[in-house]
Design a protein around this motif. Structure first.
Motif, short mmCIF file in Angstrom:
data_model
loop_
_atom_site.label_atom_id
_atom_site.label_comp_id
_atom_site.label_asym_id
_atom_site.label_seq_id
_atom_site.Cartn_x
_atom_site.Cartn_y
_atom_site.Cartn_z
N ALA A 128 0.83 -12.22 75.22
CA ALA A 128 -0.80 -13.11 75.42
C ALA A 128 -0.47 -14.35 76.23
O ALA A 128 -1.35 -14.81 77.54
CB ALA A 128 -1.65 -13.00 74.44
N CYS A 129 0.69 -15.37 75.88
CA CYS A 129 0.91 -16.54 76.83
C CYS A 129 1.56 -15.28 78.13
O CYS A 129 0.97 -17.48 78.48
CB CYS A 129 1.88 -17.09 75.24
N ASN A 131 0.69 -13.76 80.19
CA ASN A 131 -0.11 -13.67 81.21
C ASN A 131 -0.76 -14.67 80.88
O ASN A 131 -1.47 -14.80 82.80
CB ASN A 131 -1.03 -12.54 80.48
N LEU A 132 -1.94 -15.31 80.27
CA LEU A 132 -2.46 -16.55 80.16
C LEU A 132 -1.30 -17.74 81.11
O LEU A 132 -2.15 -18.48 81.43
CB LEU A 132 -2.54 -17.31 79.34
N THR A 137 -3.92 -20.38 83.12
CA THR A 137 -5.23 -19.98 81.92
C THR A 137 -4.94 -21.28 80.84
O THR A 137 -4.33 -20.82 79.92
CB THR A 137 -6.15 -18.59 81.52
N LYS A 165 -3.64 -8.91 71.55
CA LYS A 165 -3.27 -9.56 72.60
C LYS A 165 -4.35 -9.65 73.57
O LYS A 165 -4.85 -10.71 74.45
CB LYS A 165 -1.92 -8.74 73.72
N ARG A 166 -4.79 -8.67 74.16
CA ARG A 166 -6.61 -8.56 74.37
C ARG A 166 -7.24 -9.05 74.11
O ARG A 166 -8.41 -10.19 75.03
CB ARG A 166 -6.83 -7.01 75.02
N GLU A 169 -6.96 -12.66 74.86
CA GLU A 169 -6.79 -13.49 76.54
C GLU A 169 -8.03 -13.59 77.06
O GLU A 169 -8.76 -15.03 77.38
CB GLU A 169 -6.20 -12.31 77.00
N SER A 170 -8.85 -12.87 75.85
CA SER A 170 -10.59 -12.61 76.62
C SER A 170 -11.34 -14.12 76.27
O SER A 170 -12.14 -14.32 76.40
CB SER A 170 -11.36 -11.22 76.30
N GLN A 173 -10.37 -16.90 78.68
CA GLN A 173 -10.99 -16.74 79.91
C GLN A 173 -11.69 -17.57 80.39
O GLN A 173 -12.84 -18.52 79.14
CB GLN A 173 -11.65 -15.86 80.31
N HIS A 179 -14.12 -20.34 75.38
CA HIS A 179 -12.08 -20.60 75.48
C HIS A 179 -12.53 -22.07 74.89
O HIS A 179 -11.03 -22.71 75.32
CB HIS A 179 -12.53 -20.89 77.17
#
Length: 262
Positions: A128-129, A131-132, A137, A165-166, A169-170, A173, A179
């Motif tokens: 997750a980190c 992708n962020l 993000t 992970k999802r 990330e969500s 966002q 967030h």
């Protein structure tokens, strides 16, 4: 003066006594280090030194004033340091609980199984980190050893959700209502999101540090938690622990730091 009149008997219990006092002082210092409580404690120490001086010089009016202040000093200390005293007691109790659980875990689970299980828990966080960071993000993730409902839950949305992970990330966002603020993870479960954390009061922080970095440093100054920050401006990943921060670390370094800390 005859030196033989002095009693130099030193018992084993005296050594234990000194060691226990040293441990208590270390725990107290670790809790108030880098906080405004240190300045308050220094101020109280100066007042006591002034009291001793004015008493020595027979300055009766000042002696009465400072003596009256010191006579209620124990009560004042409880009032001023109530948060630190509370954290100190919780810290002791929770550390005993965590060590007992870790001991039982080491007895009944072999090392390879434990490492594999730990890697499986860390993988969604690292992914997750990553992708962020790629999408720049902003994110703030706090890893606490225990969940303090009064400290975390009152300022965020309670979740008690399975870590994935999802989901991470969500949450972060830009269009998500959660967030802003921090995600608090305890025992690899997401306990709260959109949590407001105390900002660091240190004057030595770089001017370019934003609220996320200051909040990450602040929460690690007042607790034994660690924090991960993903910068919204640069996508860089930072790791905070004990009021210190490692800037612009790689995903491999992040995994090593989390392994060592958790």
């Amino acid at each position: 003066m005859d030196l033989q009149s002095f009693d130099f008997n030193f018992r084993l219990l005296d050594i234990v006594d000194i060691l226990l006092v040293a441990v208590i002082l270390y725990y107290v210092y670790s809790l108030i280090r880098g906080t405004i409580a240190v300045n308050i404690l220094i101020g109280l120490g100066l007042i006591y030194v002034i009291f001793l001086l004015v008493k020595q010089f027979n300055m009766h009016l000042l002696t009465e004033i400072f003596g009256g202040f010191i006579s209620v000093g124990s009560l004042a200390l409880v009032v001023v340091f109530q948060q630190e005293i509370r954290r100190f007691l919780i810290h002791i109790g929770k550390n005993i609980s965590v060590r007992r659980k870790n001991f039982l875990w080491s007895v009944f689970v072999n090392k390879k199984t434990a490492e594999s299980d730990h890697h499986a828990h860390l993988k969604p966080i690292i992914d997750a980190c990553r992708n962020l960071s790629k999408s720049s993000t902003g994110a703030l993730i706090v890893f606490a050893k225990y969940f303090d409902e009064e400290y975390y839950q009152t300022s965020g949305e309670y979740m008690d959700a399975h870590l994935s992970k999802r989901l991470l990330e969500s949450i972060f966002q830009k269009n998500s209502p959660l967030h802003d603020g921090a995600v608090v993870i305890v025992d690899f479960k997401i306990m709260t999101a959109s949590c407001v954390l105390p900002l660091s009061e240190s004057e030595d922080l770089p001017l370019h540090f934003g609220l996320r970095h200051r909040a990450a440093i602040g929460v690690t100054e007042v607790s034994d938690a660690v924090a991960v920050v993903v910068s919204e401006e640069t996508g860089e990943i930072s790791f905070a622990k004990d009021g210190n921060v490692n800037m612009n670390i790689s995903h491999e370094e992040l995994e090593e730091l989390l392994n060592a800390s958790l």
